[in-house]
Design a protein around this motif. Structure first.
Motif, PDB file in Angstrom:
ATOM      1  N   LYS A   1       0.836  -1.195   0.000  1.00 25.42           N
ATOM      2  CA  LYS A   1       0.000   0.000   0.000  1.00 25.42           C
ATOM      3  C   LYS A   1       0.877   1.255   0.000  1.00 25.42           C
ATOM      4  CE  LYS A   1      -3.837   1.776   2.486  1.00 25.42           C
ATOM      5  NZ  LYS A   1      -4.275   1.916   3.868  1.00 25.42           N
ATOM      6  N   LYS A   2       1.875   1.213   0.849  1.00 20.76           N
ATOM      7  CA  LYS A   2       2.789   2.349   0.997  1.00 20.76           C
ATOM      8  C   LYS A   2       3.524   2.629  -0.330  1.00 20.76           C
ATOM      9  CE  LYS A   2       6.117   4.872   3.268  1.00 20.76           C
ATOM     10  NZ  LYS A   2       5.915   6.192   3.820  1.00 20.76           N
TER      11      LYS A   2
ATOM     12  N   GLN B   1       1.256   4.220  -2.824  1.00 17.03           N
ATOM     13  CA  GLN B   1       0.980   5.585  -2.356  1.00 17.03           C
ATOM     14  C   GLN B   1       2.143   6.505  -2.727  1.00 17.03           C
ATOM     15  OE1 GLN B   1       0.206   5.407   1.885  1.00 17.03           O
ATOM     16  NE2 GLN B   1       0.874   7.549   2.045  1.00 17.03           N
TER      17      GLN B   1
ATOM     18  N   GLU C   1       2.174   9.701  -5.202  1.00 17.91           N
ATOM     19  CA  GLU C   1       2.620  10.983  -4.661  1.00 17.91           C
ATOM     20  C   GLU C   1       3.768  11.573  -5.506  1.00 17.91           C
ATOM     21  OE1 GLU C   1       3.309  10.785  -0.398  1.00 17.91           O
ATOM     22  OE2 GLU C   1       4.793  12.402  -0.591  1.00 17.91           O
TER      23      GLU C   1
END
Lengths: 243, 304
Positions: free
Chosen positions: A171-172, A175, A179
């Protein structure tokens, strides 16, 4: 056009891994390449750096033909790779790994960039004097991404960044990809087995099968495509739940 | 007791020289995974360069010892580095990616070539130089046996300590050192970060040759004679030192050098001076049999 592969063939040992691949990446895009294991995704990424060298076809970066350039010269043009399996330097500290990533950068930018990476991945600051081989898989992946960003690349290549990671880290990672692109305008070429996540973050995507591009379109088009769903998403979802 | 002290001094001096040469073996092994069997001959070449420069300086009437030493060191280091660079460029780089055996054979060929080149151009006879640095300090006398610390021995140990400190700093703290270490760990990844791996390998060879050059100059000053064959024996001993310390490990090479020097000195004093080389080679065999990774080396197998 930032990166354009036209009719690229490549061999991996005796295996003819790429059969005339055409891939294009435009400035500011996230482009995803999905495909099964052994489809040639990693070979494609590495062949951009001449490892292995394309046996036919042309690779153009930022208007310059880079097909025949030495690997380090290609990196110097502003392409950075987070390779499959991370390939951090295990017997160097975290900070030394980041210094290695910054070899191409300006010396005066180092402190600023380091601070930026620590903000992006706080765990690296905690572990900065630890030897990189002692980090967990997820932490090593963060380090590999941070190392790739230290040279302030124009184009970031990510090869299977979510492979073998815990769901929290997956998930990170996605993300961060979002970003980097949305907030910093980073152009990204992403290779993933995790088709579902990858297609959602991508502007455009290609499907690679047996060394050939069999399908391309926008991320949402491919997400909706019945072939992609059948071949990559449902199976992919299953393996994800299984993992 | 006095003899032991004398042999301790002699052993440390010898060990310093072996250590300097051993670093070249271990660094090259670390970065490209081959034993550079021509390294001992690089050291021999530097000793001949030293003799030549000493002779030239003598004809020009340079009589200041520190100045002569400094000039000889500079010239020897420069020329020997070029030799180190050329050996890699000519004999090893074209074989990159070949089987592990190919560069090894090429290295033995290079070693024979360098020996023959020096033999042909300089003659096969032992070449002496006039004493450069004479005298020493008498430390103590026990039963008519005087323990003597020669000025050359002080010089060798001081220069070695300074070089090793500088070298350790270079490898652990500088950008070149990091690139050198990253090449050891993953050459492809290092290239992917924009580093010219071939250049790093060349510099590694030059650095190893430069350290061997200092050893060559020191030995020339210490013994006052050189011949075209000294590279073989010194090379094998330094190689043993590198293996004993753990091939690929820099502190290991320094430690191994000191140990081999001490073992040789004590063996010669207490067991048999004629068979002192046997000591070194027995150690090589024993280490390879029972502890192939050496004292400070890592085991080959690594957790992925």
């Amino acid at each position: 056009m930032m990166l354009q592969l036209s009719g690229v063939h490549a061999h991996y040992g005796s295996i003819h891994a790429l059969h005339g691949v055409d891939v294009a990446v435009q400035v500011g895009e996230v482009v995803t390449l999905i495909g099964a294991n052994g489809a040639g995704k990693s070979t494609l990424m590495m062949s951009i750096f001449g490892q292995p060298r394309a046996s036919a076809g042309r690779i153009v970066f930022d208007g310059e033909d880079i097909t025949a350039l030495p690997t380090h010269e290609i990196a110097r043009r502003g392409i950075s790779l987070v390779p499959e399996g991370r390939r951090i330097f295990p017997r160097m500290t975290v900070i030394e790994n980041l210094q290695m990533g910054a070899v191409l950068g300006e010396e005066m930018n180092f402190a600023v960039d380091l601070k930026r990476m620590y903000a992006l991945f706080p765990i690296l600051e905690e572990r900065c004097t630890q030897s990189a081989g002692t980090l967990s898989g997820g932490e090593q992946q963060m380090l590999a991404i941070a190392r790739a960003l230290m040279s302030r690349p124009q184009l970031l290549l990510l090869d299977e960044p979510s492979l073998g990671l815990a769901p929290l880290y997956i998930k990170k990672i996605f993300q961060i990809v979002r970003e980097l692109n949305r907030e910093h305008g980073m152009t990204i070429l992403l290779v993933e087995q995790n088709a579902h996540h990858a297609l959602r973050v991508a502007h455009r995507a290609y499907v690679l099968q047996h060394g050939e591009i069999i399908l391309s379109g926008t991320g949402s088009e491919l997400l909706a495509s019945p072939e992609v769903r059948a071949a990559y998403l449902e199976a992919g979802q299953k393996t994800e739940t299984a993992a | 007791m006095a003899l032991a002290l004398q042999q301790l001094i002699n052993g440390l001096t010898l060990g310093a020289v072996y250590g300097l040469i051993a670093i070249g073996y271990t660094m090259v092994y670390g970065i490209i995974g081959m034993i550079n069997f021509a390294h001992g001959d690089i050291y021999m070449v530097s000793a001949f360069i030293a003799v030549t420069v000493f002779t030239i300086l003598a004809t020009f009437g340079v009589s200041s010892v520190p100045l002569a030493l400094l000039l000889v060191l500079i010239v020897a280091v420069l020329f020997t580095s070029v030799y180190g660079w050329a050996v890699e460029r000519i004999a090893y780089r074209p074989l990159r990616g070949a089987t592990r055996l190919a560069p090894l054979i090429s290295a033995i060929g290079m070693s024979i070539f360098l020996q023959n080149m020096v033999q042909l151009t300089q003659g096969a006879r032992v070449k002496p130089i006039p004493p450069v640095l004479v005298g020493g300090i008498d430390l103590l006398t026990v039963d008519g046996f005087t323990v003597r610390l020669a000025y050359t021995q002080i010089l060798i140990v001081l220069v070695t300590v300074a070089l090793m400190s500088g070298f350790t700093y270079l490898i652990t703290k500088t950008s070149f050192g990091r690139q050198q270490r990253s090449c050891e760990q993953d050459r492809t990844m290092t290239a992917l970060l924009g580093i010219n791996v071939d250049r790093t390998i060349s510099l590694t060879f030059m650095l190893g040759a430069a350290l061997a050059a200092v050893a060559g100059v020191m030995v020339t000053v210490y013994y006052g004679v050189v011949d075209f064959y000294i590279g073989f024996v010194a090379g094998i001993k330094a190689f043993t030192a590198a293996v004993l310390g753990g091939i690929g490990s820099l502190p290991g090479a320094m430690l191994g050098g000191l140990l081999i020097g001490l073992i040789e000195a004590f063996w010669a004093a207490y067991l048999s001076a004629e068979y002192k080389d046997v000591a070194t080679f027995s150690i090589l065999i024993l280490v390879l049999m029972f502890r192939p990774s050496g004292l400070l080396g890592r085991p080959e197998v690594e957790k992925v």
